[in-house]
Design a protein around this motif. Structure first.
Motif, PDB file in Angstrom:
ATOM      1  N   PHE A  61       5.437 -16.936   2.100  1.00  0.00           N
ATOM      2  CA  PHE A  61       5.974 -15.577   2.147  1.00  0.00           C
ATOM      3  C   PHE A  61       4.850 -14.551   2.028  1.00  0.00           C
ATOM      4  O   PHE A  61       4.791 -13.584   2.798  1.00  0.00           O
ATOM      5  CB  PHE A  61       6.998 -15.351   1.036  1.00  0.00           C
ATOM      6  N   LYS A  62       3.960 -14.748   1.060  1.00  0.00           N
ATOM      7  CA  LYS A  62       2.852 -13.798   0.873  1.00  0.00           C
ATOM      8  C   LYS A  62       1.957 -13.771   2.104  1.00  0.00           C
ATOM      9  O   LYS A  62       1.508 -12.694   2.552  1.00  0.00           O
ATOM     10  CB  LYS A  62       2.032 -14.194  -0.361  1.00  0.00           C
ATOM     11  N   ALA A  63       1.702 -14.935   2.708  1.00  0.00           N
ATOM     12  CA  ALA A  63       0.862 -14.991   3.903  1.00  0.00           C
ATOM     13  C   ALA A  63       1.513 -14.234   5.060  1.00  0.00           C
ATOM     14  O   ALA A  63       0.839 -13.514   5.806  1.00  0.00           O
ATOM     15  CB  ALA A  63       0.594 -16.441   4.294  1.00  0.00           C
ATOM     16  N   ALA A  64       2.832 -14.385   5.212  1.00  0.00           N
ATOM     17  CA  ALA A  64       3.549 -13.689   6.281  1.00  0.00           C
ATOM     18  C   ALA A  64       3.531 -12.184   6.055  1.00  0.00           C
ATOM     19  O   ALA A  64       3.315 -11.398   6.994  1.00  0.00           O
ATOM     20  CB  ALA A  64       4.987 -14.205   6.353  1.00  0.00           C
ATOM     21  N   LEU A  65       3.757 -11.758   4.818  1.00  0.00           N
ATOM     22  CA  LEU A  65       3.731 -10.329   4.506  1.00  0.00           C
ATOM     23  C   LEU A  65       2.350  -9.742   4.797  1.00  0.00           C
ATOM     24  O   LEU A  65       2.232  -8.642   5.347  1.00  0.00           O
ATOM     25  CB  LEU A  65       4.113 -10.113   3.043  1.00  0.00           C
ATOM     26  N   ASP A  66       1.319 -10.491   4.471  1.00  0.00           N
ATOM     27  CA  ASP A  66      -0.044 -10.019   4.735  1.00  0.00           C
ATOM     28  C   ASP A  66      -0.293  -9.842   6.230  1.00  0.00           C
ATOM     29  O   ASP A  66      -0.995  -8.907   6.643  1.00  0.00           O
ATOM     30  CB  ASP A  66      -1.065 -10.996   4.150  1.00  0.00           C
ATOM     31  N   PRO A 112       0.830  -1.217   0.000  1.00  0.00           N
ATOM     32  CA  PRO A 112       0.000   0.000   0.000  1.00  0.00           C
ATOM     33  C   PRO A 112       0.862   1.264   0.000  1.00  0.00           C
ATOM     34  O   PRO A 112       1.955   1.294   0.578  1.00  0.00           O
ATOM     35  CB  PRO A 112      -0.798  -0.125   1.306  1.00  0.00           C
ATOM     36  N   ASP A 113       0.362   2.302  -0.624  1.00  0.00           N
ATOM     37  CA  ASP A 113       1.121   3.548  -0.747  1.00  0.00           C
ATOM     38  C   ASP A 113       1.491   4.143   0.614  1.00  0.00           C
ATOM     39  O   ASP A 113       2.522   4.806   0.750  1.00  0.00           O
ATOM     40  CB  ASP A 113       0.316   4.580  -1.543  1.00  0.00           C
ATOM     41  N   ASP A 114       0.640   3.928   1.615  1.00  0.00           N
ATOM     42  CA  ASP A 114       0.883   4.528   2.927  1.00  0.00           C
ATOM     43  C   ASP A 114       1.596   3.580   3.889  1.00  0.00           C
ATOM     44  O   ASP A 114       1.718   3.873   5.082  1.00  0.00           O
ATOM     45  CB  ASP A 114      -0.433   4.987   3.550  1.00  0.00           C
ATOM     46  N   PHE A 115       2.100   2.459   3.385  1.00  0.00           N
ATOM     47  CA  PHE A 115       2.731   1.474   4.269  1.00  0.00           C
ATOM     48  C   PHE A 115       4.166   1.870   4.611  1.00  0.00           C
ATOM     49  O   PHE A 115       4.912   2.346   3.740  1.00  0.00           O
ATOM     50  CB  PHE A 115       2.724   0.088   3.603  1.00  0.00           C
ATOM     51  N   ASN A 116       4.536   1.679   5.861  1.00  0.00           N
ATOM     52  CA  ASN A 116       5.888   1.992   6.331  1.00  0.00           C
ATOM     53  C   ASN A 116       6.851   0.897   5.874  1.00  0.00           C
ATOM     54  O   ASN A 116       6.800  -0.227   6.373  1.00  0.00           O
ATOM     55  CB  ASN A 116       5.886   2.105   7.858  1.00  0.00           C
ATOM     56  N   LEU A 117       7.751   1.216   4.959  1.00  0.00           N
ATOM     57  CA  LEU A 117       8.650   0.215   4.384  1.00  0.00           C
ATOM     58  C   LEU A 117       9.639  -0.351   5.394  1.00  0.00           C
ATOM     59  O   LEU A 117      10.208  -1.423   5.165  1.00  0.00           O
ATOM     60  CB  LEU A 117       9.404   0.803   3.189  1.00  0.00           C
ATOM     61  N   ASP A 118       9.841   0.315   6.513  1.00  0.00           N
ATOM     62  CA  ASP A 118      10.736  -0.233   7.532  1.00  0.00           C
ATOM     63  C   ASP A 118      10.185  -1.532   8.126  1.00  0.00           C
ATOM     64  O   ASP A 118      10.944  -2.341   8.668  1.00  0.00           O
ATOM     65  CB  ASP A 118      10.945   0.776   8.665  1.00  0.00           C
ATOM     66  N   LEU A 119       8.879  -1.732   8.040  1.00  0.00           N
ATOM     67  CA  LEU A 119       8.256  -2.917   8.626  1.00  0.00           C
ATOM     68  C   LEU A 119       8.331  -4.134   7.703  1.00  0.00           C
ATOM     69  O   LEU A 119       8.309  -5.279   8.172  1.00  0.00           O
ATOM     70  CB  LEU A 119       6.788  -2.632   8.961  1.00  0.00           C
ATOM     71  N   ALA A 120       8.421  -3.901   6.413  1.00  0.00           N
ATOM     72  CA  ALA A 120       8.302  -4.986   5.437  1.00  0.00           C
ATOM     73  C   ALA A 120       9.407  -6.038   5.505  1.00  0.00           C
ATOM     74  O   ALA A 120       9.133  -7.229   5.331  1.00  0.00           O
ATOM     75  CB  ALA A 120       8.208  -4.403   4.023  1.00  0.00           C
TER      76      ALA A 120
END
Length: 349
Positions: free
Chosen positions: A300-305, A137-145
């Protein structure tokens, strides 16, 4: 561009290298956040047979599409790269046993091509597809990813060890993996999580998490006595060793109830990877032992979600975000237990 160049064991430096071009049918990522992974620390200190220096490692990469030659992406999108790029064709990828993480032709950034300890990272076509490069998402904090790579391994192994509702789970090791194992156990319905850690500062850090019920430093009290007290003498349903210590693996079998399960998650040093289990204990208590270390694209996708949706509070795990050039400080904080998870920032001074 600025990057961290690995020249060999205990020989790496922060300096200038040429900025890569956008690959054909691939993307060029402006790296915003990259996780400091334990496996990278081992490479920095001991090397890796698949990493031929000089090289740029780093595989927990979140950033923004700088340029795209892929039909799936456009400039400006926030993305997180799955660093386990499977071939989809080998016997493991096509097996019905759900073992894609064992892909015979696995491609890993920071090993097979330059990784993310740099301001820019070129992702080839094989990794520039929705299966491996996830739009955020555009507003997501990339430090968390970047935590998603570590969480994905945990997510995957809990599936096949089948932590379930009502289980009492013992986790040995309170680093990022141990804390994530504790969180995942509770998400899956465990009624009680016991966390054991010999490093008191690291154990104290873990007290920020409300899904851990019992904290134990086995240098100060008997772990076996605590386990038996907390389980009315039965032993735990599942024990997870999230530390690179052979003796912890051996001892964990003693804390299990009959037909309990032991997950060996923390890899041991290659020159000291032999352990001595009590075979009769395993035999008569009918214990199950299994290993676990990685993930497939679905996990991986499930964890990211879980992180994007806030079901795992990544912000509590990421204790430090520091400039990439300060990586040695990040490694030291990780080793001492001052940090749980360190995020490196290539664009910060």
């Amino acid at each position: 561009m600025k990057a961290l160049i690995f020249n060999g064991p205990n020989d790496f430096y922060y300096g200038d290298i040429e900025t890569p071009e956008c690959p054909e049918n691939g993307v060029l990522i402006k790296v915003i956040s990259v996780g400091l992974c334990g496996s990278d620390i081992r490479t920095f200190t001991s090397g890796h047979k698949k990493v031929k220096p000089p090289f740029v490692i780093g595989h927990e990469v979140a950033g923004i599409i700088e340029k795209s030659d892929s039909e799936y992406y456009k400039e400006g999108q926030k993305v997180m790269l799955n660093p386990g790029i499977t071939c989809g064709k080998c016997s493991y990828c096509t097996s019905d046993k759900n073992i894609k993480n064992q892909c015979k032709n696995l491609i890993v950034p920071g090993m097979n091509f330059y990784g993310g300890y740099a301001q820019y990272m070129a992702v080839p076509a094989v990794g520039s597809t929705p299966e491996f490069l996830h739009i955020l998402p555009d507003d997501f904090n990339l430090d968390l990813a970047p935590l998603s790579e570590t969480l994905a391994s945990v997510y995957s192994t809990h599936d096949f060890i089948n932590v379930t509702k009502g289980d009492t789970v013992l986790v040995i090791g309170a680093g990022p993996l141990g804390n994530l194992h504790s969180a995942m156990a509770k998400l899956r319905g465990a009624k009680k999580v016991i966390l054991s850690e010999v490093n008191q500062p690291r154990l104290d850090k873990a007290k920020r998490f409300d899904y851990i019920d019992v904290f134990v430093n086995p240098t100060k009290e008997s772990l076996e006595e605590v386990v038996m007290r907390e389980t009315n003498g039965d032993g735990v349903d599942v024990a997870i060793t999230a530390c690179p210590v052979g003796s912890a693996q051996e001892e964990a079998t003693h804390y299990l109830r009959p037909r309990g399960k032991l997950l060996l998650f923390g890899g041991l040093p290659h020159d000291n990877c032999r352990v001595n289990f009590d075979s009769n204990l395993i035999h008569y208590k009918e214990l199950q032992l299994c290993g676990g270390y990685s993930f497939d694209p679905v996990s991986f996708k499930a964890a990211l979600d879980l992180i994007v949706e806030g079901k795992i509070d990544a912000g509590k795990f990421i204790t430090h975000a520091i400039p990439l050039k300060e990586i040695k400080h990040g490694i030291e904080m990780t080793r001492t237990g001052e940090a749980i998870k360190v995020i490196l920032k290539p664009w910060e001074e």
